[in-house]
Design a protein around this motif. Sequence first.
Motif, PDB file in Angstrom:
ATOM      1  N   THR A  95      12.237  62.350  26.095  1.00 24.40           N
ATOM      2  CA  THR A  95      13.649  62.037  26.277  1.00 24.40           C
ATOM      3  C   THR A  95      13.777  61.080  27.464  1.00 24.40           C
ATOM      4  OG1 THR A  95      15.874  63.016  26.303  1.00 24.40           O
ATOM      5  CG2 THR A  95      14.256  63.974  27.821  1.00 24.40           C
ATOM      6  N   GLU A  96      14.998  60.704  27.801  1.00 24.17           N
ATOM      7  CA  GLU A  96      15.167  59.640  28.802  1.00 24.17           C
ATOM      8  C   GLU A  96      16.336  59.908  29.747  1.00 24.17           C
ATOM      9  OE1 GLU A  96      13.740  56.030  25.831  1.00 24.17           O
ATOM     10  OE2 GLU A  96      15.463  55.735  27.122  1.00 24.17           O
TER      11      GLU A  96
ATOM     12  N   LEU B 176      17.814  69.934  24.409  1.00 25.57           N
ATOM     13  CA  LEU B 176      17.149  70.196  25.686  1.00 25.57           C
ATOM     14  C   LEU B 176      17.704  71.492  26.278  1.00 25.57           C
ATOM     15  CD1 LEU B 176      17.092  66.676  27.409  1.00 25.57           C
ATOM     16  CD2 LEU B 176      15.388  67.719  25.903  1.00 25.57           C
TER      17      LEU B 176
ATOM     18  N   THR C 288      19.643  55.277  19.753  1.00 22.17           N
ATOM     19  CA  THR C 288      19.283  56.695  19.772  1.00 22.17           C
ATOM     20  C   THR C 288      19.602  57.336  18.425  1.00 22.17           C
ATOM     21  OG1 THR C 288      19.832  56.790  22.124  1.00 22.17           O
ATOM     22  CG2 THR C 288      19.589  58.886  20.988  1.00 22.17           C
TER      23      THR C 288
ATOM     24  N   SER D 240      20.108  62.901  29.558  1.00 25.43           N
ATOM     25  CA  SER D 240      20.129  63.229  28.131  1.00 25.43           C
ATOM     26  C   SER D 240      20.335  64.719  27.951  1.00 25.43           C
ATOM     27  CB  SER D 240      18.807  62.818  27.473  1.00 25.43           C
ATOM     28  OG  SER D 240      18.675  61.411  27.447  1.00 25.43           O
TER      29      SER D 240
ATOM     30  N   MET E 260      20.559  60.321  25.767  1.00 27.55           N
ATOM     31  CA  MET E 260      20.315  60.717  24.374  1.00 27.55           C
ATOM     32  C   MET E 260      21.091  61.984  24.037  1.00 27.55           C
ATOM     33  SD  MET E 260      16.327  60.307  23.629  1.00 27.55           S
ATOM     34  CE  MET E 260      15.705  58.696  23.195  1.00 27.55           C
TER      35      MET E 260
ATOM     36  N   VAL F 263      16.644  65.412  22.522  1.00 31.07           N
ATOM     37  CA  VAL F 263      15.654  64.406  22.122  1.00 31.07           C
ATOM     38  C   VAL F 263      16.254  63.750  20.884  1.00 31.07           C
ATOM     39  CG1 VAL F 263      13.352  64.023  21.194  1.00 31.07           C
ATOM     40  CG2 VAL F 263      13.717  65.802  22.928  1.00 31.07           C
TER      41      VAL F 263
END
Length: 357
Positions: free
Chosen positions: A87-88, A126, A117, A103, A157, A106
Amino acid sequence: MSAAALRQLAGLFPEELPLGGYRLEQLLGWVYGRGVTDFSQMHTLPASLRGELAAAFSLQPFAGLQRVDAEDGSSRYLFTLLDGQRTEAVYMPYAGHSTLCVSSMVGCPAACRFCATGAMGFGRNLSAAEVVGQLLAVAGDQGISPRSLRNLVFMGMGEPLLNLAQVRRAAEILLHPRALGMSARRVTLSTVGLPAKILALSASGPHLRLAISLHAPDEPTRQRIIPTAHAHPIAEILSAASAYQEATGRRISFEYSLLRGVNDHDWQADLLAELLRGLIAHVNLIPLNPWPGSPYRATSEAGLQRFLDRLALRGIPVSVRRSRGREAGAACGQLALAAAPRADSARGLSAQNSSRL
Ligand code: SF4
C-alpha cells in the motif's frame, strides 16, 4: 514469535496497554513523541520491561518500505505489509506545516474510472495499526516527531468508509490526547459518497472533516465515471452531507476532478452550484493527474478557469487543488504501487535495516 503474531501496538488505545502511570507515559513518549519503534532503544524503561513489551507487542506492521521523492519536495512511500501485499502513503511538506495522505486499503473496490488505484482492483482492508503505522514510519524516515504531523488525510488507496471499523479506530488513536493528539479539524476523510456510512459517522463519530468525491452533478455522468453512483444517488449523498454538517458544524469539501468533455461543461458548473446551495461547502477542482491507461484527458487550463469562475459567480467557495508529487506517481488518483520512475529517485529501506521501521 513472528511480528505478525504479536499485537500491533500502534493499533491499540493507551488504555489497552498493560502499563500505567509514568511507565505508560514513557512508552507513549517514545512511540508517538520520538517515533522510536524498537523497544530495545527505549532506554528509560527497565530492560526487563523492554523485553516483556518486545515479547508481547510489535511496532512493525510493515516488512519494508520504499520512498520515491518528487521534485516538489513530496515523497511517496510504498509499504510492503507483513503478508506481502503493498500500500502507499504520500508526505507533502509545506512552509510551516506538512500533510500526510494515508491509505485505508490495498487497492480499492470502488473502481472509479479516472483513478489508477481503482483500476488495480481490491486487495484487502488495512488494520488500524497499519494505518497509524504509516504515520509512524513516515515520521521516522523524515526524522521528525510523529506528534509534529498535524494534518492527515484519508485520501490514499481505498474507500475509508468501506473499512469504517478500522478507520474509525485508527482515527481515534490519531486523535487520542495520549497518543498523537491530533485535532479532528485537521484530519480529513475522503469518500466517494456512501450515504449510510456518512450517517453512521455523523451519529457515532469521530467528527472528522469530510471530503466527498462528487466529480459530476448529474446522475448519467456520475454513473459513467463512478460505478458506486448506481447505488447511491446524488440527492442521497447530499442529504447525508447535510446531516453530517448539522451534527458536526463542519464545512463539507466536494472534490471534483475535471475530465475534458465529460464533466467540465458550463451547464454542469451551474448545476453543481445549484446542488450545493444551502450547504456550507467548498469545491476543490482537481486537474486530472495522468497515469498509464487512463481513459480520460485533463480539462484545459482555460476550461478549468471557466468552470471555477462560474461556480464563484454563483457564490460557491472554490479553489484549484494542484496535486503534489505528480512525477513520482504520488498525486491524487495516481496511486497504483508503481515502482520508482527513476532508479536514483528511490530510496529502498527494509524493516530489518532500519531502526525506525
Ligand atoms: S477515487 Fe478513491 S474511491 Fe475511487 S477508486 Fe480511487 S481510491 Fe477508490
